[in-house]
Design an enzyme around this catalytic site. Structure first.
Site, PDB file in Angstrom:
ATOM      1  N   ASP A   1     -22.943 -42.707  84.541  1.00 25.36           N
ATOM      2  CA  ASP A   1     -22.393 -41.423  84.147  1.00 25.36           C
ATOM      3  C   ASP A   1     -21.057 -41.608  83.423  1.00 25.36           C
ATOM      4  OD1 ASP A   1     -22.314 -38.414  84.526  1.00 25.36           O
ATOM      5  OD2 ASP A   1     -20.424 -38.985  85.491  1.00 25.36           O
TER       6      ASP A   1
ATOM      7  N   GLU B   1     -24.428 -43.088  79.753  1.00 28.38           N
ATOM      8  CA  GLU B   1     -24.293 -41.754  79.170  1.00 28.38           C
ATOM      9  C   GLU B   1     -23.128 -41.731  78.194  1.00 28.38           C
ATOM     10  OE1 GLU B   1     -23.097 -37.179  80.192  1.00 28.38           O
ATOM     11  OE2 GLU B   1     -22.189 -38.858  81.257  1.00 28.38           O
TER      12      GLU B   1
END
Ligand SMILES: *[C@@H]1O[C@H](CO)[C@@H](O)[C@H](O)[C@H]1NC(C)=O
Ligand SMILES: *[C@@H]1O[C@H](CO)[C@@H](O)[C@H](O)[C@H]1NC(C)=O
Ligand SMILES: *[C@@H]1O[C@H](CO)[C@@H](O)[C@H](O)[C@H]1NC(C)=O
Ligand SMILES: *[C@@H]1O[C@H](CO)[C@@H](O)[C@H](O)[C@H]1NC(C)=O
Length: 421
Positions: free
Chosen positions: A217, A242
């Site tokens: 993330d 990400e």
């Protein structure tokens, strides 16, 4: 403000020029063979529901991996974004279940050929309620920049004081992006060997449960070499990072390829633009190498952006057609989204399970869980993708002023018509 804002979204309203570039800038056909299996994000599903889904649907549908919500201890709060505010990395207790339930799910999914992908939040820790003490989902308390496993010195901080830090406010400045606090969340000094070793231990703990695939993330908020530092020793079967690229950002997504694949929101934005405008001719042009990319139509972050710049389940048939294109076209490794219905930004997951005790399913646009991934046509297209995995795209045709696209892949043929939707 800071606690009601997700840890990994940016204002996209200023991004349209960038999208234009993406669609028009490259005429070459970017494609590769699709020898990579289809994945699904089962957002906020409990571990027991995920295990049942592997056994009753995913394996038969040909889906090979399931991205779970972050498994680490997080701030106790009903909002979905609480999952993205870690409190510690040693107790795997979350809304989805505890460590024993996670282990059971990993084993049951693996037994039917589906791998579990952990969503790893390594950039930052939780922010406690205004100046006070917060509690984690395993009962661990924490304070302002002080956690059971991390002291204020383990965070990026002001020069001469560990009490606070600068805020991310300038995407043209790499140092600002990667060392300041994003949305008021204390930014771990991921360069420090102390922090790296704690993050490595967390990855090792997940590994010991049988998890070898990881989504990272907010990767852009960490340097690629810091990620390499804590992921380097992990024997991962799949890593995707990400990357959300704001305008003027000087950090290149390619930097992250040293660690694995990347998932860029640009693909979702370009699909949104093409399908919403009925101008499908731009879909062939994408700037990144197919085998380095995870592609998705939306995600938990994207579907909460305002204004929306991705298609979501609320787009009905248009959303379905975009997913069909993603599954049919040999570009990137597809990640399907599976959501719950929501009407407010903060809204957490439904309290009812997806799989009822009587074998019923709480799935559908009029149900608490949407279960987009169970759309019957996706199963057909995963099969199509499987059977055409070695075939390149031929006979590319744009019809009806861009509203319709058709192409062949070997003995397979796809036609997508958005007119009238
Ligand atoms: C965090 O604690 C420091 C003192 O250690 C204080 O100066 C700072 O204002 C606190 N920040 C917040 C958000 O409470
Ligand atoms: C610390 O000082 C350096 C050099 O002036 C500066 O680049 C950096 O932004 C400062 N850090 C913080 C957190 O203010
Ligand atoms: C972060 O860690 C690196 C490596 O240990 C160190 O050089 C740097 O000073 C640290 N930054 C802060 C703000 O403590
Ligand atoms: C196609 O499906 C078969 C049977 O599930 C599987 O063994 C094979 O790996 C798949 N091939 C591709 C390219 O997805």
């Amino acid at each position: 403000m800071r606690r009601s804002t997700p840890a990994c979204t940016y204002d996209r309203s200023a991004c349209i020029p960038f999208l234009g570039l993406l669609l028009l800038g490259q005429q070459a056909v970017a494609q590769g063979t699709s020898a990579t299996g289809v994945l699904v994000q089962l957002f906020e599903w409990s571990y027991s529901d995920i295990a049942l889904e592997c056994e009753t649907y995913l394996a038969q549908a040909g889906i090979v991996g399931v991205q779970i919500s972050p498994p680490q201890e997080a701030i106790e709060d009903p909002a979905w974004w609480s999952r993205y505010q870690p409190v510690g990395f040693t107790k795997l207790v979350s809304r989805s279940g505890d460590q024993a339930a996670l282990l059971d799910t990993v084993r049951r999914c693996q037994a039917v050929g589906v791998q579990v992908i952990a969503d790893v939040v390594a950039n930052h820790m939780a922010a406690p309620p205004a100046g006070g003490t917060g509690t984690g989902t395993a009962g661990t308390t924490f304070q302002n920049r002080t956690f059971a496993d991390f002291a204020p010195t383990d965070f990026h901080h002001w020069n001469g004081s560990t009490a606070g830090n600068c805020g991310v406010d300038n995407f043209a400045d790499r140092v600002n992006v990667q060392t300041c606090d994003f949305n008021g969340l204390p930014d771990l000094n991921t360069t420090s060997s102390v922090v790296q070793s704690k993050l490595s231990q967390y990855i090792g703990l997940l590994h010991s449960l049988g998890i070898t695939a990881f989504r990272l993330d907010s990767a852009l908020l960490m340097s690629a070499s810091d990620i390499q530092g804590f992921m380097g020793t992990a024997e991962a079967s799949l890593v995707y990072q990400e990357i959300t690229l704001p305008p003027r950002c000087t950090i290149a997504p390619q930097e992250y390829l040293i660690n694995g694949k990347i998932v860029l929101q640009d693909y979702a934005y370009s699909m949104f633009t093409a399908f919403k405008s009925g101008q499908l001719q731009g879909l062939q042009a994408q700037p990144y190498a197919s085998d380095k990319l995870i592609v998705n139509i939306d995600s938990h972050d994207l579907q909460r952006q305002s204004p929306l710049t991705s298609l979501t389940y609320t787009d009905g048939k248009l959303y379905e057609l975009a997913n069909i294109f993603m599954l049919a076209y040999p570009y990137g490794q597809p990640l399907l989204m599976s959501s719950y219905s929501f009407s407010a930004f903060n809204q957490g997951p439904p309290s009812v399970p997806v799989h009822g005790a009587d074998g019923s399913l709480s799935c559908g646009t009029d149900q608490p869980w949407v279960c987009e991934h169970r759309t019957p046509s996706y199963k057909v297209m995963i099969n199509f993708r499987n059977h055409t995995s070695q075939a390149l795209v031929t006979d590319w045709q744009i019809l009806m002023g861009g509203a319709m696209v058709a192409f062949s892949r070997g003995s397979g043929f796809v036609a997508i018509n958005t007119a009238g939707i």
